[in-house]
Design an enzyme around this catalytic site. Structure first.
Site, PDB file in Angstrom:
ATOM      1  CE  LYS A 166      82.726  32.424  36.354  1.00 50.54           C
ATOM      2  NZ  LYS A 166      83.493  31.151  35.814  1.00 50.54           N
TER       3      LYS A 166
ATOM      4  CB  SER B 137      83.271  30.899  32.447  1.00 54.83           C
ATOM      5  OG  SER B 137      83.275  30.776  33.977  1.00 54.83           O
TER       6      SER B 137
ATOM      7  CB  SER C 119      86.635  30.971  33.672  1.00 50.86           C
ATOM      8  OG  SER C 119      87.044  30.281  32.583  1.00 50.86           O
TER       9      SER C 119
END
Length: 386
Positions: free
Chosen positions: A32, A109, A133
């Site tokens: 990420k 996310s 997330s």
């Protein structure tokens, strides 16, 4: 790489070394874009942060641990802006495409990491989990997701959102891969078993009755002692969710205030609005929210003294379509927070996985005591998932 799913950030490729052999050898790692990786910028889903980032000269310690264990880095992944959403969209870099149903949101996310794993472009999706997330995109994309005990993994070189909730976490396609990851990051193998799995009535009341019945039946069929309780806390789920959101908004504002003050128009309007909500909170509201968190944490500690694991659905409702209205996204986020906040408020680990039931596969979760991450894996394996 053919990234038709928009899972990865479009960065020029840089050489990121990894150990030739190790417990994660042969596994591809997608990271990420909140973690620093040598040779790459870190944008956190924001164009202004990308412009100011520069190329990093050091790698986040957790990422380095995975590389040293043999994982091969394949790219940095898309994320909701500032990691401050559960939907998976990004005004600057686009929304990744859900491989199993392109009409649905991918969830966020950690959207890009989830999509990369679900699409077969990576084996390990490294993400973060503040309000869900990891767990939410894992559920939507049919993956195993692990939110570790808060504070158990190194968060150096990671851009924060709400530090008292932020946790690095992982998504994989199987429990076996997740177990290997646990060992690689220092969670020792164990065969600890709970005395029972707890089914909490007011939690399962949040989902459709037939889905709840199917999930509960599956737990009862797994040769694990199951007992029931009416509620998990003296607070109802709405009160817990409200306290969680209040603390989240306050900390998110504190983490991003300097960015907002410099150039608020560089932040997507919906993200900016949530940041401003944190700026406008009354001191008394925040104090009361923190009081509720402390009280809830003590209740959870007492509950887990009985050596139980709590079973719960991962999501409170079905994910919306990617072209749904902002109001639909807000309703989905609000509904799911009621279940996702339990791990955040308590600091306890949660393991999310697809569970076969009479109606097909649904995403279920196990919540355990702090540092009981391996116990969750033991129970998950007994449910024959993966």
């Amino acid at each position: 790489m053919d990234d038709r799913w928009n899972a990865f950030m479009p960065y020029p490729e840089a050489n990121v070394g990894h150990a030739a052999a190790g417990p994660l050898s042969g596994l591809r790692l997608a990271v990420k874009d909140l973690f620093d990786v040598t040779g790459y910028p870190t944008a956190a889903g924001n164009a202004m942060l990308l412009a100011a980032s520069g190329i990093k000269t050091s790698t986040a310690p957790l990422v380095q641990t995975l590389l040293d264990a043999g994982a091969r880095f394949v790219g940095k992944t898309n994320t909701d802006e500032l990691a401050y959403s559960l939907i998976g969209g990004n005004l600057h870099f686009g929304m990744p495409i859900n491989p199993s149903d392109p009409d649905l949101i991918p969830g966020g996310s950690s959207s890009g990491s989830a999509v990369a794993v679900a699409a077969g472009l990576a084996d390990i999706g490294l993400g973060t989990d503040t309000s869900g997330s990891i767990r939410l995109p894992a559920a939507i994309n049919g993956l195993v997701g692990w939110r570790p005990t808060h504070g158990s993994l190194d968060n150096g070189g990671l851009r924060p959102l709400a530090p008292s909730f932020d946790v690095p976490g992982f998504m994989t396609r199987s429990l076996e891969q997740m177990a290997a990851l646990m060992s690689a990051v220092g969670i020792p193998a164990a065969d600890d078993r709970p005395s029972s799995v707890l089914i909490v009535e007011n939690i399962f009341d949040t989902i459709e009755e037939d889905v709840a019945d199917g999930m509960i039946a599956r737990f009862r069929s797994a040769a694990i002692s199951v007992r029931e309780a009416g509620s998990i806390s003296s607070f109802n789920l709405d009160e817990l969710a409200s306290a969680f959101v209040t603390i989240l908004q306050k900390e998110a504002w504190e983490s991003n205030r300097s960015l907002f003050d410099r150039r608020p128009q560089a932040i997507a309007p919906d993200i900016a609005a949530r940041l401003l909500s944190g700026a406008n909170l009354d001191v008394g509201e925040v104090r009361e929210a923190r009081r509720i968190r402390e009280h809830f944490s003590r209740e959870i500690d007492r509950l887990f003294c009985d050596d139980v694991v709590v079973a719960l659905p991962t999501l409170a409702m079905s994910p919306p379509k990617r072209d749904a209205t902002p109001e639909s996204f807000a309703a989905f986020r609000s509904g799911c927070i009621k279940l996702l906040c339990l791990s955040g408020l308590s600091g306890c680990p949660q393991l999310t996985f697809p569970l076969a039931s009479a109606g097909g596969k649904v995403s279920s979760s196990l919540l355990g005591a702090r540092s009981a991450d391996r116990m969750l894996m033991t129970v998950g394996k007994r449910l024959h998932i993966g």
